[in-house]
Design a protein around this motif. Sequence first.
Motif, PDB file in Angstrom:
ATOM      1  N   GLN A  24      28.495  53.073 -16.859  1.00  0.00           N
ATOM      2  CA  GLN A  24      28.382  52.478 -18.185  1.00  0.00           C
ATOM      3  C   GLN A  24      29.196  53.266 -19.206  1.00  0.00           C
ATOM      4  OE1 GLN A  24      26.760  49.522 -18.812  1.00  0.00           O
ATOM      5  NE2 GLN A  24      27.832  49.706 -20.775  1.00  0.00           N
ATOM      6  N   ALA A  25      29.147  54.603 -19.128  1.00  0.00           N
ATOM      7  CA  ALA A  25      29.921  55.429 -20.059  1.00  0.00           C
ATOM      8  C   ALA A  25      31.415  55.229 -19.843  1.00  0.00           C
ATOM      9  CB  ALA A  25      29.546  56.899 -19.890  1.00  0.00           C
ATOM     10  N   ALA A  27      32.876  52.507 -18.584  1.00  0.00           N
ATOM     11  CA  ALA A  27      33.218  51.159 -19.034  1.00  0.00           C
ATOM     12  C   ALA A  27      33.337  51.100 -20.547  1.00  0.00           C
ATOM     13  CB  ALA A  27      32.167  50.165 -18.534  1.00  0.00           C
ATOM     14  N   GLU A  28      32.433  51.762 -21.254  1.00  0.00           N
ATOM     15  CA  GLU A  28      32.473  51.750 -22.718  1.00  0.00           C
ATOM     16  C   GLU A  28      33.716  52.456 -23.242  1.00  0.00           C
ATOM     17  OE1 GLU A  28      28.834  53.458 -24.019  1.00  0.00           O
ATOM     18  OE2 GLU A  28      27.598  51.734 -23.416  1.00  0.00           O
ATOM     19  N   GLU A  29      34.076  53.578 -22.615  1.00  0.00           N
ATOM     20  CA  GLU A  29      35.249  54.316 -23.085  1.00  0.00           C
ATOM     21  C   GLU A  29      36.540  53.542 -22.836  1.00  0.00           C
ATOM     22  OE1 GLU A  29      36.792  58.886 -23.350  1.00  0.00           O
ATOM     23  OE2 GLU A  29      34.863  58.375 -22.450  1.00  0.00           O
ATOM     24  N   GLY A  31      36.615  50.219 -22.643  1.00  0.00           N
ATOM     25  CA  GLY A  31      36.516  48.929 -23.290  1.00  0.00           C
ATOM     26  C   GLY A  31      36.531  47.761 -22.322  1.00  0.00           C
ATOM     27  N   SER A  33      34.186  45.594 -18.979  1.00  0.00           N
ATOM     28  CA  SER A  33      32.836  45.295 -18.510  1.00  0.00           C
ATOM     29  C   SER A  33      32.500  46.203 -17.336  1.00  0.00           C
ATOM     30  CB  SER A  33      32.729  43.829 -18.079  1.00  0.00           C
ATOM     31  OG  SER A  33      33.503  43.610 -16.911  1.00  0.00           O
ATOM     32  N   ILE A  34      31.217  46.355 -17.069  1.00  0.00           N
ATOM     33  CA  ILE A  34      30.793  47.188 -15.951  1.00  0.00           C
ATOM     34  C   ILE A  34      31.254  46.586 -14.628  1.00  0.00           C
ATOM     35  CG2 ILE A  34      28.540  46.068 -15.682  1.00  0.00           C
ATOM     36  CD1 ILE A  34      29.247  49.852 -15.393  1.00  0.00           C
TER      37      ILE A  34
END
Length: 231
Positions: A24-25, A27-29, A31, A33-34
């Motif tokens: 998740q971290a 994917a967020e960095e 930008g 989707s998981i």
Amino acid sequence: MSRASRLLDLLELLRRRRAPITGQALAEELGISIRTLYRDIATLQAQGADIQGEPGLGYVLRPGFTLPPLMFSADEIEALVLGSRWVAVRGDTRLAAAAGNAVAKIRAVLPDDLRESVDAATLTVPMFRGEPVAVDVSVIRAAIRKEQRLVITYQDQNGEATTRTIWPLLIGFFDKVQVLAAWCELRQDYRAFRVDRIRSVEPKDERYPRRRAVLVQEWRARQGIAAPAGN
């Protein structure tokens, strides 16, 4: 962002982390989707990247997988060449030669347009005239890597010489001198030794009793120095 660029960015994120990082971290960095992240990790694993982990636990890139040099940008090449030139004029003989060899190896596998970037690097380093050094600094560097005790003869600013057994930690490069940070058994404390004042150096065939990483962390705390990234 192209998928190739995204995969490279994912590798760089993993390379900078020594501990597992959650999907998740990541994917967020990036930008994304998981689900896309899981597909990208599977693609990199299929290409030989030793990425270990699983959903919910995190991922880590094991040592041994390298990015192809042809993916360097012009700015990255200039940074590498500038750093190598700095080492070539500031480091000891073996370190200077290693810097030149590293650039030559990178240059050999670059495409023609990027190879020209190496040859035409626009940044340079002035010639260095520091204090002369009497010992082979590569012996000190090897002892640091091996976490090995050293016996040195050290001459202070008054010209008085003493024999010390030290635990070498790191070498700092200053404007005109190199300084060795170490634990001194004689003083039972951390000390800084100017390398140009070391008159002899002899490695002992034994490790010092504490891990270097712990000692460096303790030394930095004593000095009030924040640890830079990668050091």
